[in-house]
Structures are given as structure tokens and as C-alpha cells.
Design a protein around this motif. Structure first.
Motif, PDB file in Angstrom:
ATOM      1  N   ILE A  88       4.794   4.329  11.384  1.00  0.00           N
ATOM      2  CA  ILE A  88       5.171   4.728  10.025  1.00  0.00           C
ATOM      3  C   ILE A  88       4.740   6.172   9.764  1.00  0.00           C
TER       4      ILE A  88
ATOM      5  N   SER B 275      10.414   1.189   7.456  1.00  0.00           N
ATOM      6  CA  SER B 275       9.108   0.846   8.026  1.00  0.00           C
ATOM      7  C   SER B 275       9.108  -0.569   8.581  1.00  0.00           C
TER       8      SER B 275
ATOM      9  N   SER C 216       5.827   3.048   1.772  1.00  0.00           N
ATOM     10  CA  SER C 216       6.193   2.524   3.089  1.00  0.00           C
ATOM     11  C   SER C 216       5.047   1.818   3.793  1.00  0.00           C
TER      12      SER C 216
ATOM     13  N   TRP D 170       1.886  -0.225  13.259  1.00  0.00           N
ATOM     14  CA  TRP D 170       1.870   0.452  11.964  1.00  0.00           C
ATOM     15  C   TRP D 170       1.753   1.966  12.098  1.00  0.00           C
TER      16      TRP D 170
END
Length: 468
Positions: A170, A158, A32, A167
Motif C-alpha cells: 500500500i 489496496s 487505504s 500491507w
């Protein structure tokens, strides 16, 4: 411990659902973060080498501890191992949400990998160690389908998160999934272990051969079905994770698509893989493990060869064709390979068998990212034309395609061309390795070697053309 037969169908379904949720969490975590690599590179100033380690730190810790983690589950309880692993996995992910540098991310990804190592073998060994034979095959095929498809589904999820959040979200998803799986484990999953298990032996190879209670008797690798299954799983994930590392950067850097679009564009691979994995037991019953595994690996090689021909301005259709072939190939090869490994070991060693299956997967993935990533980086750097570009800027552009693409103009165009050339070399390498593995599997499964009741080796000829 065996579950009672009265009214167990729904409970089997709940257990399968819970362990597959835990499995999906740790498998998705491997891939991911790939969709967020451009954002991570920009936020932390990570080089291409740093990005390889951000991905690989998780896989290496995961792979290094899988075998002892499987043994711990067999001896002290698979449910206990699952619970502890989920706590480490979720806790490490929560801390990773606060990381601000690539070095911090690398260290925390390794810690998360420790938790994943405890989780993954416990999921499969819970099924193989507690389900009756008539329920086990279907549950294992479901497990294999989730193991194969969760990585791509994790990429899509994601990508969706990155359209709204950074980010770091995630890692937040990891926390949520591990919390749900932890609740389900405590509520529905029974404890199982070998009640007569001796103390855990942490030595290996020559030492293991001398012990009355080895963690894993190295002689089991003389069983060709186990060796072939391990090789098949290793190569599938060598190719899969190496390919994923490359293609998501191609889509975002070269084609300029968003993270969500990039993730959606690779989704057809999972859509082809999961139903094929469920169909694989019937294919194996008809044609034999030998030919289903080999055909799957050959299809994987063909799909990668097609994808390797993409250019800077290629349409999506060639990529779609390659993705579908890759998905069918992995789906066909994965289930019989997994069964070949787990069926080669006795019930008391199902945690170790599960760990061996997972070890093949994680080592394959880690080495795939390292090898394919290194080929990508070195070929990109050697083919990047930076004539007339200042030394410091040229050095940064060679070290990171993220930097080169951000500079724009001629540098960006040359970086795209160099990256595509590097992608050709990297993916053709993965295709060649997969095709070679298909030939090796055919040879290995032409004749099986088994361990006799006294530990001696005995040969057995497979049905027909090496079916197991």
C-alpha cells in the motif's frame, strides 16, 4: 498568473488531471491503510489504540500544517509547494515499506502527512488561482468528486494489492502515484502565486488581527457562508473516516471477508458520491447552498443510522442501502461547501482558502477516527464477555479484536457480539452529530455576514432561503 484563452481547453484538462492525481494520492492514503488494519495488527502486534494512531498520525500532521502550507503556496509558488510535498510524501512512503513495528509506522505516517499538507491546498488553489471563471466551477466540482471518491477507490485498490502482496504494498502504491503526479506537475502545471505577497506570518488569532499581512484574518469566520462550509466539510469527514475505520474491521473481523471483498463492498458509496458531486452545482443553483448542504448532511445521518443496525449475521442489502444514501449525502453537501469557503476569500488568498477547506476535512477526519475509534474501543471492551478466561488472555482480547478473533471458539463469538454492539453506539453517535450539523447549517445560512472593503463586518441576506 492567468492562462491564455487560446487553445487552453486541453491544457486545462491536463492540469485538472494532474492536480486531481496528486489529490487522489494524498486522500487515498488517509483511508487505504484501513483495509490493512487486521494484517498490520497481526504483523506488528498492534493494539486497538495503536491502530487508531497508525491511521490518525497521518491525519493530525496533515491537518496541523495545512494552513501554513497553503500560505506558503500563495507566497512562494503553488507549483513549488506541490513538488516539495510530493517528494516528501513519496519518500516517506518508500521508507514506510521497511517498517516492522507500530511505533515506526506511526512516526512515518506523520512524515507522510507533512508532505500531504503541502500537496492538498496547492491542488485546489492551482485551479481557483489560474483558471478563468467559466472553467473554474466545473474544475472545482471535479476536484470535490475526486476528494470524496478517492478514499473509497483507494480502499478497493489496496484490497486488490492485499490479495497478492503484504500491507507494505500500500505504501508502494503511494510511491507510484506521487512519482506520476510529480512528473505531471513538472510537465504541465503552471506556477502561480501572489506577486505582491508580504513575508509569511506564522502567528495566529490575536496576533493575526494586529498584523497588516496575516496568514488568515480570523474575522473571515464571521462570514456565515464560510463558517457553514467549514462546518459541513468538518462533519462530513468526521463521519466518513470514523465510519470507514469501523466498518472495514466489522467486515473483516466479524463477517470474515477478505480485504478486497471488504473494499468492494464499500465501493457503492463512491459510485453514488462522485456523480452527485458533479450534479451539486446545478442543485445549488436551483435550491441554494443552505438547503443542498443541509439535505446532504441529513442524508449522511440517515445512511449511518441504517448501517448502524447491522448484526453479526446481517445480509449485505441493508449495508448497501445505507452506503448509497451516505454517498448521495456527501456528494450533495461537499461541492457547495467547498465553493462557499473558496469564494469567501480574495484571489490572493486562494491557497489559504484551499488550506482552510482541507483543514476542515483533515481535522474532521482525524477527530472522527479518534472519537469514533475511542467509542468503539471502550464499548467493545466493556461489553466483551470473558467469563472463565485466563487473565492474560482476557487482557489481550479486550485490547484487540484482532487477537480475540484469532483465538476462535467462544471468545471469538463473544468478541463479534461486543464489536457489533460497539459499532451501533459509534455509528449512531456519528449520525447524531451529522444531523445536528445539518440544523446548524440551516441557521448559519439564513443570513450571511461579509467583510467590507475596509475590514468592517457587514450583513447580507441570502437569496430566498439563504442561498449563497
Amino acid at each position: 498568473m492567468k492562462l491564455s484563452t487560446a487553445g487552453t481547453s486541453s491544457r486545462h484538462g491536463l492540469i485538472t488531471g494532474v492536480v486531481c492525481l496528486a489529490l487522489a494520492a494524498v486522500v487515498a492514503a488517509m483511508a487505504s491503510l484501513n483495509v490493512a488494519l487486521p494484517d498490520i495488527a497481526r504483523a506488528t502486534h498492534a493494539s486497538q489504540t495503536d491502530l487508531v494512531w497508525v491511521i490518525d498520525a497521518y491525519s493530525l500532521a496533515f491537518a496541523a500544517l495545512l494552513l501554513p502550507a497553503g500560505g506558503i503556496g500563495d507566497r512562494y509558488g503553488r507549483r513549488v509547494a506541490l513538488v516539495i510535498g510530493l517528494v516528501i510524501f513519496g519518500g516517506g512512503s518508500a521508507v514506510a515499506m521497511t517498517a516492522s513495528s507500530s511505533s515506526e509506522l506511526i512516526a512515518l505516517r506523520a512524515i507522510i502527512g507533512v508532505g500531504a499538507a503541502l500537496v492538498m491546498p496547492a491542488t485546489l488553489s492551482t485551479i481557483t488561482g489560474t483558471f478563468p471563471a467559466d472553467k473554474r466551477t466545473r474544475a472545482v466540482s471535479t476536484w470535490a468528486a475526486v476528494a470524496g471518491g478517492a478514499a473509497v477507490l483507494g480502499l478497493v485498490t489496496s484490497g486488490a494489492l492485499l490479495t497478492v502482496f503484504s500491507w507494505r504494498s500500500i505504501f508502494g502504491l503511494n510511491v507510484l502515484l506521487s512519482a506520476l503526479a510529480l512528473f505531471g506537475t513538472l510537465r504541465f502545471v503552471p506556477e502561480s502565486a501572489d506577486p505582491d505577497a508580504p513575508p509569511l506570518d506564522i502567528a495566529f488569532v490575536a496576533w493575526e488581527r494586529r498584523q497588516a499581512a496575516p496568514l488568515l484574518d480570523p474575522r473571515v469566520f464571521a462570514q456565515r457562508s464560510l463558517s457553514a462550509g467549514s462546518l459541513s466539510i468538518f462533519i462530513q469527514f468526521f463521519a466518513f473516516f470514523g465510519y470507514t475505520f469501523v466498518i472495514l474491521q466489522y467486515l473483516q473481523f466479524v463477517r470474515g471477508v477478505t480485504p478486497l471483498t471488504a473494499a468492494v463492498q464499500v465501493l457503492p458509496m463512491a459510485l453514488a458520491m462522485m456523480p452527485t458531486a458533479r450534479l451539486a452545482p446545478r442543485l445549488t443553483a436551483r435550491f441554494g447552498t443552505r438547503w443542498v448542504c443541509a439535505a446532504g448532511l441529513a442524508l449522511l445521518a440517515a445512511g449511518l443510522a441504517i448501517i448502524s443496525q447491522l448484526q453479526t449475521d446481517s445480509s449485505y442489502w441493508p449495508m448497501l442501502a445505507g452506503l448509497l444514501i451516505v454517498g448521495v449525502g456527501m456528494g450533495a453537501a461537499m461541492t457547495p461547501a467547498t465553493s462557499a469557503i473558496t469564494e469567501a476569500l480574495p484571489p490572493a488568498q486562494q491557497g489559504v482558502g484551499s488550506a482552510l477547506n482541507d483543514l476542515s476535512r483533515e481535522v474532521g477526519g482525524a477527530i472522527g477516527i479518534a472519537v469514533i475509534g475511542s467509542i468503539l474501543t471502550s464499548t467493545y471492551s466493556s461489553h466483551l464477555d470473558l467469563s472463565g478466561v485466563a487473565g492474560r488472555i482476557a487482557e489481550k482480547a479486550k485490547g484487540s479484536v484482532a487477537v480475540a478473533s484469532h483465538l476462535g471458539g467462544t471468545i471469538s463469538e463473544h468478541a463479534n457480539t461486543a464489536f457489533v454492539t460497539a459499532m451501533h453506539v459509534a455509528l449512531l453517535t456519528a449520525a447524531a452529530v451529522s444531523l445536528t450539523a445539518a440544523a446548524v447549517v440551516v441557521v448559519l445560512l439564513a443570513r450571511r455576514t461579509e467583510l467590507g472593503p475596509n475590514g468592517s463586518l457587514q450583513a447580507a441576506v441570502g437569496r430566498g432561503a439563504g442561498s449563497d
